[in-house]
Motif scaffolding. Structure first.
Motif, PDB file in Angstrom:
ATOM      1  N   ALA A  54       7.583   2.686   5.807  1.00 35.00           N
ATOM      2  CA  ALA A  54       7.133   2.435   7.186  1.00 35.00           C
ATOM      3  C   ALA A  54       7.536   1.011   7.578  1.00 35.00           C
ATOM      4  O   ALA A  54       6.893   0.032   7.175  1.00 35.00           O
ATOM      5  CB  ALA A  54       5.623   2.626   7.281  1.00 35.00           C
ATOM      6  N   ASP A  75      10.817   4.823   7.911  1.00 34.23           N
ATOM      7  CA  ASP A  75      10.024   5.471   8.947  1.00 34.23           C
ATOM      8  C   ASP A  75       9.948   4.465  10.095  1.00 34.23           C
ATOM      9  O   ASP A  75       9.476   3.342   9.898  1.00 34.23           O
ATOM     10  CB  ASP A  75       8.622   5.784   8.403  1.00 34.23           C
ATOM     11  N   THR A  98       9.217   8.415  14.158  1.00 34.71           N
ATOM     12  CA  THR A  98       7.897   8.919  14.524  1.00 34.71           C
ATOM     13  C   THR A  98       7.312   7.963  15.549  1.00 34.71           C
ATOM     14  O   THR A  98       6.779   6.914  15.205  1.00 34.71           O
ATOM     15  CB  THR A  98       6.979   9.004  13.289  1.00 34.71           C
ATOM     16  N   ARG A 146       4.749  16.339  14.720  1.00 29.86           N
ATOM     17  CA  ARG A 146       3.599  15.662  14.119  1.00 29.86           C
ATOM     18  C   ARG A 146       2.342  16.488  14.409  1.00 29.86           C
ATOM     19  O   ARG A 146       2.040  16.786  15.563  1.00 29.86           O
ATOM     20  CB  ARG A 146       3.460  14.254  14.726  1.00 29.86           C
ATOM     21  N   MET A 194      -0.223  12.370   9.861  1.00 29.92           N
ATOM     22  CA  MET A 194      -0.670  11.029   9.418  1.00 29.92           C
ATOM     23  C   MET A 194      -2.111  10.938   9.882  1.00 29.92           C
ATOM     24  O   MET A 194      -2.389  10.731  11.054  1.00 29.92           O
ATOM     25  CB  MET A 194       0.215   9.976  10.093  1.00 29.92           C
ATOM     26  N   GLU A 277       5.750   8.628   3.933  1.00 31.08           N
ATOM     27  CA  GLU A 277       6.206   7.445   4.678  1.00 31.08           C
ATOM     28  C   GLU A 277       5.172   6.341   4.508  1.00 31.08           C
ATOM     29  O   GLU A 277       4.511   5.930   5.436  1.00 31.08           O
ATOM     30  CB  GLU A 277       6.475   7.774   6.150  1.00 31.08           C
ATOM     31  N   GLY A 279       3.673   2.664   3.696  1.00 32.63           N
ATOM     32  CA  GLY A 279       4.010   1.272   3.992  1.00 32.63           C
ATOM     33  C   GLY A 279       3.185   0.343   3.114  1.00 32.63           C
ATOM     34  O   GLY A 279       3.682  -0.300   2.184  1.00 32.63           O
TER      35      GLY A 279
HETATM   36  C1  LIG Z   1       3.348   7.144  11.781  1.00 32.96           C
HETATM   37  C2  LIG Z   1       3.040   6.200  10.674  1.00 32.96           C
HETATM   38  N1  LIG Z   1       3.594   6.413   9.476  1.00 32.96           N
HETATM   39  C3  LIG Z   1       3.365   5.607   8.431  1.00 32.96           C
HETATM   40  C4  LIG Z   1       2.546   4.505   8.553  1.00 32.96           C
HETATM   41  C5  LIG Z   1       2.326   3.641   7.358  1.00 32.96           C
HETATM   42  O1  LIG Z   1       1.024   3.672   6.956  1.00 32.96           O
HETATM   43  P1  LIG Z   1       0.557   2.918   5.639  1.00 32.96           P
HETATM   44  O2  LIG Z   1       1.110   1.546   5.713  1.00 32.96           O
HETATM   45  O3  LIG Z   1      -0.928   2.958   5.739  1.00 32.96           O
HETATM   46  O4  LIG Z   1       1.083   3.681   4.485  1.00 32.96           O
HETATM   47  C6  LIG Z   1       1.908   4.248   9.783  1.00 32.96           C
HETATM   48  C7  LIG Z   1       1.019   3.096   9.922  1.00 32.96           C
HETATM   49  O5  LIG Z   1       0.457   2.772  10.910  1.00 32.96           O
HETATM   50  C8  LIG Z   1       2.169   5.118  10.869  1.00 32.96           C
HETATM   51  O6  LIG Z   1       1.622   4.903  12.070  1.00 32.96           O
END
Ligand SMILES: Cc1ncc(COP(=O)(O)O)c(C=O)c1O
Length: 432
Positions: A54, A75, A98, A146, A194, A277, A279
């Motif tokens: 992400a 992502d 996304t 989604r 998500m 995905e 982050g």
């Molecule tokens: C669509 C989407 N994917 C992935 C993430 C990554 O989330 P994380 O860092 O909690 O894994 C986010 C975080 O806001 C998100 O909005």
């Protein structure tokens, strides 16, 4: 329990601060790479597994390149993030787009780059169709939706309840949406969700996978569409507090595999690609905000004022989030004091820690001396990325501790010139 480690000694920091004055972020390449390899090893139970980092968590192309070399994709949620991914070589379908409330120009850009487009609403099918890039007509070959499960799934504190979240399509819209995509000639299909953020519960994430697998079967039965992959989204948490446990990737992957074997395989839908995905869990524990104590103030509470502020890291102010703090050189000193550790913003919630037990912190005696270093842990994701310029504050720079022990600057700190760059200053002369 999680051990809060910082890879540089006080003496190394002293030397580093001569070249790069505090505050700054430091990221640990070795930690990031070893973590990426642990994830790949655990998820190798799924052939073709792909993790899309992400970009919003740490939007720096140097970091993205390190992850690209480990086979990670990206992502992205905006055109700028797509450009960052492209800089790092995460191109074409290695990037998932996304987004939400997406302007046509961003869809166009995503299509030009060949990213996998993940639609956030039923109405976006037609919207996307009409924002075709000149050389293409209609919809892309591969389209993802989604899913928002609404009341069928619990959310959590950061992301809120799914039924109150603006994202995604309902279950019924998903079925209708895939039927429509098929009618319109789309050839390849994917599903994404998500539903949580910073979630440490392994059963929660396994349940999310199970929910997507069940929906995959329903889509096949009701819309006659066979999915190429499901993307389980982000949201795996990290142990910000030392008494929390990190998510065990092997246990997580094994639990998802069990759900796959129980739902996907008997329905004849194997192979179904598995993607994530993540982050936070990828870079969060491998980034630190390093500041220095500048002032001490003793009024109704005792305060330690830093040379960083919430413009550099806003999670504590935004969510009341806990970030562990250590003082290099005083790792084993008794936690003898209680402080609010604060920044210099004219906002009373500009606090990195509230009523925290810490060793006695020494501050600068005057402008010619320096106070203790203050290391704020687990800042490697959604840290500097969420920074801002309120009060005319400049966001700090970013350093990378390379695997060979060298340190390179991968983003310089902002300056007054950066801050003024968007003003039409020559025009000011003629403004009455
Ligand atoms: C669509 C989407 N994917 C992935 C993430 C990554 O989330 P994380 O860092 O909690 O894994 C986010 C975080 O806001 C998100 O909005």
């Amino acid at each position: 329990m999680s051990v809060k480690h910082f890879p540089l000694s006080k003496a190394e920091l002293e030397k580093l601060a001569e070249r790069y004055p505090t505050p700054f972020y430091v990221y640990d390449e070795k930690g990031i790479v070893e973590n990426a390899r642990r994830i790949k090893a655990a998820f190798s139970v799924f052939p073709g597994y792909k993790q899309h980092f992400a970009v919003k968590a740490l939007p720096n192309p140097y970091i993205l390149k390190i992850l690209a070399a480990e086979g990670f994709g990206a992502d992205c949620s905006s055109h700028t993030e797509l450009l960052l991914a492209e800089m790092a070589g995460m191109e074409g379908e290695d990037a998932m787009f996304t987004s939400n409330e997406t302007p046509a120009r961003e869809y166009e850009a995503a299509r030009k780059l060949g990213a996998v487009i993940n639609l956030d609403d039923f109405s976006h099918i037609e919207f996307l169709e009409k924002t075709a890039v000149p050389q293409e007509r209609g919809l892309p070959e591969l389209v993802s939706f989604r899913y928002n499960p609404g009341p069928l799934k619990e959310g959590n504190a950061i992301i809120g309840k799914p039924e109150e979240a603006k994202y995604g399509l309902t279950r019924e819209q998903i079925i209708r949406g895939f039927s429509l995509l098929k009618e319109k000639g789309v050839k390849r299909f994917a599903l994404h969700t998500m539903v949580a953020s910073n979630e440490l519960s392994i059963p929660y994430h396994i349940e999310t996978a199970r929910m997507l697998f069940e929906l995959t079967v329903e889509i096949k039965n009701k819309a006659g569409v066979r999915l190429e992959f499901v993307n389980l989204g982000g949201g795996v948490g990290i142990p910000y507090r030392p008494d929390q446990e990190a998510v065990d990737y092997q246990t997580l992957a094994a639990g998802i595999k069990k759900a796959y074997d129980e739902i996907v395989t008997p329905a004849g839908l194997d192979p179904l690609g598995i993607r994530t995905e993540w982050g936070r869990v990828i870079t969060g524990p491998y980034g630190w905000l390093v500041a220095r104590a500048v002032h001490k103030k003793e009024i109704y509470r005792n305060y330690i004022g830093l040379d960083a502020c919430m413009a550099d890291l806003m999670r504590p102010a935004l969510y009341g989030a806990y970030h562990h703090i250590t003082i290099p050189g005083k790792e084993n000193a008794p936690l003898a004091e209680t402080y609010d550790v604060v920044g210099s913003l004219c906002e009373n919630n500009d606090k990195f820690a509230v009523q925290r037990r810490l060793p006695k912190i020494d501050v600068a005696a005057d402008g010619n001396t320096a106070g203790d270093f203050v290391v704020i842990h687990d800042a490697g994701a959604h840290g500097r990325a969420m920074g801002f310029n309120y009060n005319g504050k400049f966001r700090c720079g970013e350093l990378l501790l390379r695997r060979d022990g060298s340190i390179v600057q991968i983003r310089r700190p902002e300056t007054a010139e950066d801050y003024f760059a968007t003003l039409d200053l020559p025009g000011l002369k003629h403004f009455n």
